[in-house]
Design a protein around this motif. Sequence first.
Motif, PDB file in Angstrom:
ATOM      1  N   PRO A   3       0.819  -1.217   0.000  1.00 46.94           N
ATOM      2  CA  PRO A   3       0.000   0.000   0.000  1.00 46.94           C
ATOM      3  C   PRO A   3       0.855   1.270   0.000  1.00 46.94           C
ATOM      4  O   PRO A   3       0.511   2.257  -0.653  1.00 46.94           O
ATOM      5  CB  PRO A   3      -0.824  -0.140   1.284  1.00 46.94           C
ATOM      6  N   GLU A   4       1.972   1.217   0.707  1.00 51.60           N
ATOM      7  CA  GLU A   4       2.835   2.408   0.754  1.00 51.60           C
ATOM      8  C   GLU A   4       3.457   2.695  -0.614  1.00 51.60           C
ATOM      9  O   GLU A   4       3.501   3.843  -1.064  1.00 51.60           O
ATOM     10  CB  GLU A   4       3.918   2.193   1.834  1.00 51.60           C
ATOM     11  N   GLU A   5       3.866   1.626  -1.305  1.00 51.69           N
ATOM     12  CA  GLU A   5       4.389   1.816  -2.668  1.00 51.69           C
ATOM     13  C   GLU A   5       3.279   2.265  -3.614  1.00 51.69           C
ATOM     14  O   GLU A   5       3.492   3.110  -4.491  1.00 51.69           O
ATOM     15  CB  GLU A   5       5.001   0.499  -3.181  1.00 51.69           C
ATOM     16  N   PHE A   6       2.105   1.697  -3.399  1.00 53.05           N
ATOM     17  CA  PHE A   6       0.962   2.107  -4.232  1.00 53.05           C
ATOM     18  C   PHE A   6       0.701   3.594  -4.077  1.00 53.05           C
ATOM     19  O   PHE A   6       0.430   4.307  -5.046  1.00 53.05           O
ATOM     20  CB  PHE A   6      -0.292   1.312  -3.841  1.00 53.05           C
ATOM     21  N   ARG A   7       0.773   4.044  -2.852  1.00 51.56           N
ATOM     22  CA  ARG A   7       0.552   5.465  -2.557  1.00 51.56           C
ATOM     23  C   ARG A   7       1.554   6.322  -3.355  1.00 51.56           C
ATOM     24  O   ARG A   7       1.167   7.265  -4.051  1.00 51.56           O
ATOM     25  CB  ARG A   7       0.744   5.640  -1.051  1.00 51.56           C
ATOM     26  N   ARG A   8       2.800   5.926  -3.260  1.00 52.35           N
ATOM     27  CA  ARG A   8       3.837   6.731  -3.924  1.00 52.35           C
ATOM     28  C   ARG A   8       3.676   6.689  -5.448  1.00 52.35           C
ATOM     29  O   ARG A   8       3.618   7.724  -6.108  1.00 52.35           O
ATOM     30  CB  ARG A   8       5.217   6.178  -3.515  1.00 52.35           C
ATOM     31  N   HIS A   9       3.548   5.485  -5.985  1.00 55.70           N
ATOM     32  CA  HIS A   9       3.408   5.374  -7.443  1.00 55.70           C
ATOM     33  C   HIS A   9       2.077   5.969  -7.904  1.00 55.70           C
ATOM     34  O   HIS A   9       1.990   6.540  -8.991  1.00 55.70           O
ATOM     35  CB  HIS A   9       3.501   3.909  -7.871  1.00 55.70           C
ATOM     36  N   GLY A  10       1.065   5.805  -7.074  1.00 54.23           N
ATOM     37  CA  GLY A  10      -0.251   6.345  -7.424  1.00 54.23           C
ATOM     38  C   GLY A  10      -0.210   7.853  -7.582  1.00 54.23           C
ATOM     39  O   GLY A  10      -0.784   8.405  -8.533  1.00 54.23           O
ATOM     40  N   HIS A  11       0.477   8.524  -6.690  1.00 59.90           N
ATOM     41  CA  HIS A  11       0.594   9.976  -6.824  1.00 59.90           C
ATOM     42  C   HIS A  11       1.338  10.349  -8.108  1.00 59.90           C
ATOM     43  O   HIS A  11       0.955  11.290  -8.797  1.00 59.90           O
ATOM     44  CB  HIS A  11       1.282  10.573  -5.593  1.00 59.90           C
ATOM     45  N   ASP A  12       2.345   9.563  -8.441  1.00 58.53           N
ATOM     46  CA  ASP A  12       3.065   9.821  -9.699  1.00 58.53           C
ATOM     47  C   ASP A  12       2.139   9.643 -10.908  1.00 58.53           C
ATOM     48  O   ASP A  12       2.204  10.411 -11.870  1.00 58.53           O
ATOM     49  CB  ASP A  12       4.263   8.867  -9.837  1.00 58.53           C
ATOM     50  N   VAL A  13       1.307   8.615 -10.842  1.00 59.25           N
ATOM     51  CA  VAL A  13       0.418   8.356 -11.977  1.00 59.25           C
ATOM     52  C   VAL A  13      -0.643   9.460 -12.082  1.00 59.25           C
ATOM     53  O   VAL A  13      -0.975   9.917 -13.181  1.00 59.25           O
ATOM     54  CB  VAL A  13      -0.238   6.956 -11.868  1.00 59.25           C
ATOM     55  N   VAL A  14      -1.157   9.916 -10.944  1.00 61.59           N
ATOM     56  CA  VAL A  14      -2.110  11.031 -10.979  1.00 61.59           C
ATOM     57  C   VAL A  14      -1.465  12.260 -11.627  1.00 61.59           C
ATOM     58  O   VAL A  14      -2.072  12.925 -12.480  1.00 61.59           O
ATOM     59  CB  VAL A  14      -2.623  11.362  -9.560  1.00 61.59           C
ATOM     60  N   GLU A  15      -0.217  12.511 -11.261  1.00 57.54           N
ATOM     61  CA  GLU A  15       0.483  13.643 -11.884  1.00 57.54           C
ATOM     62  C   GLU A  15       0.627  13.422 -13.389  1.00 57.54           C
ATOM     63  O   GLU A  15       0.472  14.344 -14.176  1.00 57.54           O
ATOM     64  CB  GLU A  15       1.877  13.825 -11.242  1.00 57.54           C
ATOM     65  N   TRP A  16       0.929  12.185 -13.767  1.00 60.32           N
ATOM     66  CA  TRP A  16       1.098  11.894 -15.184  1.00 60.32           C
ATOM     67  C   TRP A  16      -0.213  12.142 -15.944  1.00 60.32           C
ATOM     68  O   TRP A  16      -0.220  12.766 -17.006  1.00 60.32           O
ATOM     69  CB  TRP A  16       1.570  10.436 -15.384  1.00 60.32           C
ATOM     70  N   VAL A  17      -1.327  11.651 -15.368  1.00 57.62           N
ATOM     71  CA  VAL A  17      -2.614  11.809 -16.053  1.00 57.62           C
ATOM     72  C   VAL A  17      -3.017  13.293 -16.087  1.00 57.62           C
ATOM     73  O   VAL A  17      -3.494  13.788 -17.118  1.00 57.62           O
ATOM     74  CB  VAL A  17      -3.714  10.947 -15.385  1.00 57.62           C
ATOM     75  N   ALA A  18      -2.800  14.007 -14.974  1.00 52.94           N
ATOM     76  CA  ALA A  18      -3.139  15.441 -14.959  1.00 52.94           C
ATOM     77  C   ALA A  18      -2.315  16.184 -16.014  1.00 52.94           C
ATOM     78  O   ALA A  18      -2.843  17.033 -16.748  1.00 52.94           O
ATOM     79  CB  ALA A  18      -2.900  16.023 -13.569  1.00 52.94           C
ATOM     80  N   ALA A  19      -1.049  15.833 -16.091  1.00 55.21           N
ATOM     81  CA  ALA A  19      -0.196  16.483 -17.095  1.00 55.21           C
ATOM     82  C   ALA A  19      -0.660  16.124 -18.506  1.00 55.21           C
ATOM     83  O   ALA A  19      -0.626  16.953 -19.414  1.00 55.21           O
ATOM     84  CB  ALA A  19       1.263  16.071 -16.896  1.00 55.21           C
ATOM     85  N   TYR A  20      -1.115  14.883 -18.664  1.00 57.28           N
ATOM     86  CA  TYR A  20      -1.642  14.479 -19.981  1.00 57.28           C
ATOM     87  C   TYR A  20      -2.860  15.323 -20.350  1.00 57.28           C
ATOM     88  O   TYR A  20      -2.990  15.786 -21.484  1.00 57.28           O
ATOM     89  CB  TYR A  20      -2.004  12.990 -19.972  1.00 57.28           C
ATOM     90  N   MET A  21      -3.747  15.527 -19.380  1.00 59.43           N
ATOM     91  CA  MET A  21      -4.919  16.366 -19.634  1.00 59.43           C
ATOM     92  C   MET A  21      -4.503  17.776 -20.066  1.00 59.43           C
ATOM     93  O   MET A  21      -5.126  18.369 -20.933  1.00 59.43           O
ATOM     94  CB  MET A  21      -5.748  16.489 -18.360  1.00 59.43           C
TER      95      MET A  21
END
Lengths: 461, 461
Positions: A3-21
Amino acid sequence: MTPEEFRRHGHDVVEWVAAYMERVRELPIVSTVNPGEIRARLPDAAPEEPEPFAALLRDLDEIVLPGITHWQAPGWFAYFPANASGPSILAELVAAGLGAQGMLWATSPAVTEIEAHVLDWLVDLLGLPQHFKTAVGPGGGVIQTSASDSTHLVHVVARDRAVGDGASIEHLVAYGSWQAHSSVERGARVAGFSHVRLLDADDALALRAGALRDAVEQDRAAGLVPTIVTSAVGTTATGAVDPVAAVAEIAGKYGLWHHVDAAWAGSAMLCEEQRAHQAGAERADSYTFNPHKWLFTNFDCNVLWVADRAPLITSLSILPPYLRNAASESGEVIDYRDWHVPLGRRFRALKLWWVLRSYGAGGLRRHVREHIALAAELGRRLDEHPRLERVAPVSFALVCFRHADGNPATEALAAAINAHPDLYVTPSAIGDMRFVRVAVGQTQTTAEDVERLWKAITDAA
Amino acid sequence: MTPEEFRRHGHDVVEWVAAYMERVRELPIVSTVNPGEIRARLPDAAPEEPEPFAALLRDLDEIVLPGITHWQAPGWFAYFPANASGPSILAELVAAGLGAQGMLWATSPAVTEIEAHVLDWLVDLLGLPQHFKTAVGPGGGVIQTSASDSTHLVHVVARDRAVGDGASIEHLVAYGSWQAHSSVERGARVAGFSHVRLLDADDALALRAGALRDAVEQDRAAGLVPTIVTSAVGTTATGAVDPVAAVAEIAGKYGLWHHVDAAWAGSAMLCEEQRAHQAGAERADSYTFNPHKWLFTNFDCNVLWVADRAPLITSLSILPPYLRNAASESGEVIDYRDWHVPLGRRFRALKLWWVLRSYGAGGLRRHVREHIALAAELGRRLDEHPRLERVAPVSFALVCFRHADGNPATEALAAAINAHPDLYVTPSAIGDMRFVRVAVGQTQTTAEDVERLWKAITDAA
């Protein structure tokens, strides 16, 4: 991944998707890779050992993005929109995280009840009849993967009803206009119909009710069994609207199942002023529309309503011992596994629920009206242009036109528009006549995008 | 929702999902709401005006979670696992954010090419024949929604082949064992088969090849047309393994389509020592398995391979003008819309790619072997217990047993296990014999969870 790794990678992915938008409007809409180019960048075999998450993110940019055609770009006017939105995307994340199965009510009651409830909301929002509601009955709504699945499915149910009445499957006939979506012919054939009649359309490319009546009578006279007819509210080619009430009349008289395919235009029915186009749908046996086209809910999310759920469940219900449970046996719950071909099902209603709540019904109507107004304005300008002509009335938010000089000029026009990296339209044809098809409705599309499109059109024409 | 708002809300959702992963082991696995309880908490109509995102998150906890049965809990031993994992969940977020359609190669080449490539990787990982690879041919793999869809589809293709050879659809016969998954009978009936033979099984609940041969010969003698047979590698009830090679022999001799349903156990074929169970699959016409069951890839992600893609495409291809494009016409690309009933398709290969890379093939094997070892150990303990008895051999990671005192004691045993809020097993039956079904394979399940289960079993027995 903890879960802790998910949290970290998840935030990165959210940033990636927001940047894609943010950057999607700067990316060339259409991928220009050649066949095989993406595959050539992938190793011949799966890695034996784990790769770091950073490698996946890196390859999103380096391998995936060059091969993506950007359906979420504001200059997307091709095919139909497959529009996504923030609340929908985030609901997909939650649904994947929950990983709950909704095959039975008992396997996660919220998955079934939220779906049933939100589809009942939509019955009111689209002006459909009360008996389409699961809470009223005898009908009900269910989310399917695509309109093709829904259309196939109703052909199966209509087939089973006719065969149950003693007909031979070899004698059954399915009908639609020749402008019906390919899923009508394909759904009928997959369901085992050997007779599929794609009927004449009128000048507006809508099904001619007279052609349907004649075909049904001829088929009956020939010993065949007219079984199902599909009315399109908004065809894919030009947005033509079949005469739903007249078809309902014929279907009622001859005992055909009447399916209404409003895959794209169903979303327009949020707006009361559009509902005359579906007058008669209140007598249909089934109705399908795609929130994943024009209702800001990302693929997949197709809705099928049936006027009576009993024949659907009769066709599909098979109950092995490991799926037996007290709730199902009480008869008090819906088990959606009996409403479609797949058994498993994910929590797709969550995104629809989140979209309806995030936009509000009023917000959705405002967006859809804006798209329709933009299309109408584009149509007006085309009518005033000396070298361009519409090939069909502007329908909802779809505009179809050609160059007055004919097919080669029209093809050149489409190519010139699509040479703009920030615009994408679909070159199409009716019979031998080529035309350009503009569907307004991408989530981010505004008046400025249509203005940009218009400039590209007029520059090229 | 602007990209900036998406960023903010997205981080909140990631936190919510990460926290869910952390607390899922503390939540009671089975939802205890009553029918209608979730719906009763929802307003009668969609909101007219937008609601804040905080309201959606609040209702996740207050309305949704009480109605969720937690398939991702480590004490999940019910049905089959529908296991998710971090990389898979995050890939769903990316796929939703991209919102790209993969119906044609041209509509987003990466969606098609990564799918084709990753499924070719899996051919090697599962020890399947080279001609199942799209890069080799004439076969190929495609992602479908569920094994039910794949099984239905191959019945359609086999039907069309037989009808194309001059048979009447009314004479076609489909076969499987009476222990075959319900999707075999349902898929056949949906495809229009009126004759479905669910054949005798042997003591291990596997299809008897002799029963198949006899049925085929009797049907032929009666003027019927044996068309398709499904072999199960790992039945749902008890994990029984049909004699694939013997079925392949009979299918070859009598010209039947041979479909292998390894929906759950296919994942075990990652481990070379398991592959004897599917010997003969290299001669099958089609093979399906579900990464969304036991391969850490959240639903939906079913894989169908066919030995020859031509009859599949022949059954499903219909090409309207608006889908024509140069790449398709070149014949150099795969258009997956011709490989299944739906037209639209989302980027489901992304999660499979990310799972394979994040775990690595070796990591996946280690996890699957661990599950199989845990099941074997549970089986050994059952064999030593004086009041418990297995009702079938431990199969892959599935353990089926009953109480020696018979059905009421077995039902009481299942109820006692499921009274533990952190454990969930499936009560099932073969004929009149009740049993308890334990499927090991949830992503988070470890030896401690199985230990906890064993304690609950022995306490109750």
